[in-house]
Scaffold this active site. Structure first.
Site, PDB file in Angstrom:
ATOM      1  N   LYS A 189       0.843  -1.195   0.000  1.00 24.00           N
ATOM      2  CA  LYS A 189       0.000   0.000   0.000  1.00 24.00           C
ATOM      3  C   LYS A 189       0.883   1.252   0.000  1.00 24.00           C
ATOM      4  O   LYS A 189       0.709   2.166  -0.792  1.00 24.00           O
ATOM      5  CB  LYS A 189      -0.928  -0.026   1.220  1.00 24.00           C
ATOM      6  CG  LYS A 189      -1.811   1.181   1.327  1.00 24.00           C
ATOM      7  CD  LYS A 189      -2.778   1.080   2.510  1.00 24.00           C
ATOM      8  CE  LYS A 189      -3.497   2.408   2.686  1.00 24.00           C
ATOM      9  NZ  LYS A 189      -4.454   2.409   3.784  1.00 24.00           N
ATOM     10  N   GLU A 209      10.744  -4.416   4.377  1.00 21.94           N
ATOM     11  CA  GLU A 209      10.842  -5.844   4.048  1.00 21.94           C
ATOM     12  C   GLU A 209      10.492  -6.079   2.588  1.00 21.94           C
ATOM     13  O   GLU A 209      11.186  -6.783   1.857  1.00 21.94           O
ATOM     14  CB  GLU A 209       9.884  -6.671   4.929  1.00 21.94           C
ATOM     15  CG  GLU A 209      10.254  -6.736   6.395  1.00 21.94           C
ATOM     16  CD  GLU A 209       9.578  -5.655   7.232  1.00 21.94           C
ATOM     17  OE1 GLU A 209       9.329  -4.543   6.705  1.00 21.94           O
ATOM     18  OE2 GLU A 209       9.305  -5.928   8.412  1.00 21.94           O
ATOM     19  N   GLY A 266      -4.793  -1.763   5.011  1.00 19.51           N
ATOM     20  CA  GLY A 266      -3.999  -2.904   4.532  1.00 19.51           C
ATOM     21  C   GLY A 266      -4.663  -4.235   4.830  1.00 19.51           C
ATOM     22  O   GLY A 266      -4.740  -5.115   3.973  1.00 19.51           O
ATOM     23  N   ARG A 267      -5.148  -4.403   6.067  1.00 20.20           N
ATOM     24  CA  ARG A 267      -5.726  -5.698   6.439  1.00 20.20           C
ATOM     25  C   ARG A 267      -7.132  -5.900   5.884  1.00 20.20           C
ATOM     26  O   ARG A 267      -7.737  -6.945   6.108  1.00 20.20           O
ATOM     27  CB  ARG A 267      -5.680  -5.869   7.961  1.00 20.20           C
ATOM     28  CG  ARG A 267      -6.317  -4.735   8.736  1.00 20.20           C
ATOM     29  CD  ARG A 267      -5.938  -4.790  10.226  1.00 20.20           C
ATOM     30  NE  ARG A 267      -6.415  -3.632  10.967  1.00 20.20           N
ATOM     31  CZ  ARG A 267      -5.745  -2.496  11.097  1.00 20.20           C
ATOM     32  NH1 ARG A 267      -4.575  -2.333  10.490  1.00 20.20           N
ATOM     33  NH2 ARG A 267      -6.252  -1.495  11.805  1.00 20.20           N
ATOM     34  N   GLU A 321      -4.566  -6.492  14.907  1.00 16.24           N
ATOM     35  CA  GLU A 321      -4.060  -5.175  14.494  1.00 16.24           C
ATOM     36  C   GLU A 321      -5.186  -4.143  14.570  1.00 16.24           C
ATOM     37  O   GLU A 321      -4.944  -2.955  14.773  1.00 16.24           O
ATOM     38  CB  GLU A 321      -3.484  -5.240  13.069  1.00 16.24           C
ATOM     39  CG  GLU A 321      -2.591  -4.055  12.739  1.00 16.24           C
ATOM     40  CD  GLU A 321      -1.797  -4.239  11.446  1.00 16.24           C
ATOM     41  OE1 GLU A 321      -0.563  -4.426  11.517  1.00 16.24           O
ATOM     42  OE2 GLU A 321      -2.401  -4.176  10.367  1.00 16.24           O
ATOM     43  N   HIS A 372      -4.900 -33.302  18.055  1.00 16.07           N
ATOM     44  CA  HIS A 372      -3.805 -34.182  18.485  1.00 16.07           C
ATOM     45  C   HIS A 372      -2.614 -33.376  18.963  1.00 16.07           C
ATOM     46  O   HIS A 372      -1.506 -33.903  19.093  1.00 16.07           O
ATOM     47  CB  HIS A 372      -3.415 -35.116  17.342  1.00 16.07           C
ATOM     48  CG  HIS A 372      -4.575 -35.950  16.912  1.00 16.07           C
ATOM     49  ND1 HIS A 372      -4.936 -37.108  17.547  1.00 16.07           N
ATOM     50  CD2 HIS A 372      -5.512 -35.729  15.948  1.00 16.07           C
ATOM     51  CE1 HIS A 372      -6.027 -37.598  16.971  1.00 16.07           C
ATOM     52  NE2 HIS A 372      -6.403 -36.775  16.002  1.00 16.07           N
ATOM     53  N   LYS A 410       9.508  -0.339  14.207  1.00 18.34           N
ATOM     54  CA  LYS A 410      10.079  -0.034  12.884  1.00 18.34           C
ATOM     55  C   LYS A 410      11.200   0.999  13.029  1.00 18.34           C
ATOM     56  O   LYS A 410      12.269   0.883  12.428  1.00 18.34           O
ATOM     57  CB  LYS A 410       9.002   0.547  11.953  1.00 18.34           C
ATOM     58  CG  LYS A 410       7.965  -0.456  11.480  1.00 18.34           C
ATOM     59  CD  LYS A 410       7.034   0.203  10.481  1.00 18.34           C
ATOM     60  CE  LYS A 410       5.849  -0.667  10.144  1.00 18.34           C
ATOM     61  NZ  LYS A 410       4.856  -0.029   9.288  1.00 18.34           N
TER      62      LYS A 410
END
Ligand code: F6P
Length: 539
Positions: A201, A207, A261-262, A347, A378, A506
């Site tokens: 965005k 990254e 973004g999410r 978030e 399990h 950040k």
């Protein structure tokens, strides 16, 4: 605690004493009374510590918090993201093509449709093999480079739509700045038949930018600068940064700052999904979400699926001390759904400050976690059955599988339903004793084992069913949880649409990066300075 919560606080004192078993014994129609259907999804919320009165009090609270007004404000484009002064309009991305919605006096639906149409043209060219690589190869591998919302939505939905994906097209997702990720992703790929989507965005996320530059260098070992447009496209709101990276804006699919973004899978961030399943099915995915939007906007709160899901989660978080919530998809293709919901919920509502800047006096989002059934049974379900914490669960399953192994599907569903029943009923002392007697155990042994063989039960869960996992039901499912998050944000008076909490790390990472070179660590605590020093010694 806000005064509106007071009636619920008193009622919760009683509800905590209830036994779910007893609630089912008292009302044989409980399943009918506490289930609801919408947009191709069915929600059974009968295995919860609630009565009609509980629902009344919870919906009263939602009304007292002006949920309906706030919902309408979101859909109509008011600037409800107050700390970033923006509207929140992911729902506009799934409006029908002929709809109109004005933001700052401009109809945004026509812009949305124009981008969708470009996505359609581009994805069909790649799928049909008419978009070729620099040496005229058909594209066989698509690598989405992005992180957070620019990764989890595409990765989760592409995995979920595995059976709808075009044969011969392989989707890869590169997100982690850890070089092992790019190493593993690119090994075995051929630059001549690989298409990269750089999805960000902001187009500044370190990254993603590092990975995109590394991918570019990898490509240039075989291709040339002039070949880049055939192999690199971008999805972003930041045209200038895209251009600076060297991607032609003709190869950029834009979206807008009113898409968080999410919440961005419905925008051009969904390009990998459109490539995988084709634009028609991508539109079905949008339509499924729109059907859930319509339900959310129009159903009375008492029969409103996202509202009910939100109220159940709120009830346990607020009044039963539950600090985590398990998502258990009994569908292997939904394996990434818990991770997707982690970002969506944590978030959005992992905040300690109210919309008006006051410290919250109530807990906010719980920890969201989970993985597919029956694997989880399990591994960690022991704690759910007999551990000390109350952990509400959402079981998610499709009635019809997309595979021919019907015996396995029956076992899967049997396990799913058995877990929610076992968690609800538990096993009493008398039942455990009878079981062990039937196994021929001595009275002495029964006595010794009894405390271990009793299950307290009374553990709540929701079960969400769909006929089958399709683009439309997936769209409805994701939209359901988006609205759940919104409703809980309203109840906690949180702005669910900013994420200031991720900024500090950040900034510090940028500083430490320099210090890994310079070794100047005086500004740090001894732990951080020690870790930096050890790293410098090893480098
Ligand atoms: O750092 C958090 C975050 O901003 C998320 O909200 C977002 O989804 C992710 O980083 C990626 O951001 P971008 O799409 O701008 O690269």
């Amino acid at each position: 605690m806000p005064t509106e919560f007071t009636p619920l606080l008193q009622h919760a004192g009683e509800a905590r004493q209830w036994k779910l078993r007893q609630l089912f014994d008292d009302d044989h129609q409980r399943f009918d009374h506490y289930s609801v259907e919408a947009a191709g999804l069915f929600l059974d919320f009968s295995k919860n510590h609630i009565s009609g009165h509980t629902l009344q009090l919870l919906t009263d609270l939602a009304r007292a918090c002006h949920l309906e007004q706030q919902r309408d404000a979101m859909f109509s484009g008011e600037r409800i993201n107050v700390t970033e002064d923006r509207p929140v309009l992911h729902t506009a991305l799934r409006l029908p093509a002929q709809a109109k919605l004005y933001v700052d006096e401009k109809d945004i639906v026509s812009d949305i449709q124009a981008v969708l149409s470009r996505i359609g043209t581009f994805s069909e060219r790649v799928r049909k093999g008419s978009w070729r690589g620099f040496a005229n190869d058909v594209i066989t591998d698509i690598v989405n480079i992005g992180i957070g919302g620019s990764d989890l939505g595409p990765a989760m939905t592409c995995a979920a739509m595995r059976t709808f994906t075009q044969d011969g097209l392989r989707l890869h997702f590169l997100s982690n700045v850890d070089g092992h990720d790019i190493d593993a992703t690119l090994s075995g790929l051929n630059p001549r038949s690989t298409l990269f989507i750089v999805a960000s965005k902001s187009f500044t996320t370190p990254e993603t930018m590092l990975n995109a530059h590394a991918a570019r260098r990898w490509f240039l070992q075989q291709g040339q600068e002039k070949d880049l447009p055939k192999h690199f496209v971008a999805v972003s709101t930041n045209a200038a940064a895209v251009q600076q990276f060297g991607i032609d804006t003709d190869n950029m699919f834009p979206f807008w700052d009113w898409v968080g973004g999410r919440f961005s899978i419905w925008s051009a961030i969904g390009l990998p999904l459109a490539l995988a399943i084709g634009i028609e099915r991508f539109r079905e995915f949008l339509d499924g979400a729109h059907a859930m939007d319509t339900h959310f906007q129009s159903a009375p709160l008492e029969r409103n699926m996202p509202v009910l899901l939100a109220l159940m989660g709120f009830w346990y978080r607020q009044f039963f001390g539950s600090s985590s919530h398990l998502i258990a998809p009994y569908h292997h293709d939904l394996a990434l759904f818990p991770s997707y919901l982690q970002q969506l919920e944590m978030e959005s509502n992992g905040k300690g400050t109210s919309r008006d800047g006051q410290a919250l006096t109530t807990p906010s989002a719980p920890v969201i976690w989970g993985s597919v059934g029956s694997n989880g049974q399990h591994a960690y379900f022991q704690l759910l059955h007999q551990g000390s914490d109350l952990i509400p669960i959402d079981f998610i399953a499709a009635l019809k599988p997309a595979h021919p192994h019907l015996e396995q599907h029956k076992v899967l569903l049997a396990n799913c339903f058995a877990q929610s029943e076992a968690l609800m009923r538990g096993k009493s002392q008398a039942e455990a004793t009878t079981d062990m007697q039937a196994q021929g155990m001595s009275a002495e042994k029964i006595q010794a084992l009894l405390p271990h063989r009793i299950f307290p039960g009374n553990r709540p869960s929701n079960t969400l069913l769909m006929e089958s996992l399709t683009p439309a039901t997936l769209g409805a499912l994701v939209a359901l949880y988006e609205h759940k998050v919104f409703v809980q944000g309203v109840l906690w008076n949180i702005n669910s649409f900013d994420q200031w909490g991720v900024e500090l790390g950040k900034v510090l990472a940028g500083r430490i990066l320099t210090e890994l070179d310079t070794g100047k660590t005086e500004l740090h605590d001894s732990s951080t300075a020690g870790l930096i020093a050890r790293t410098r010694n090893a480098m």
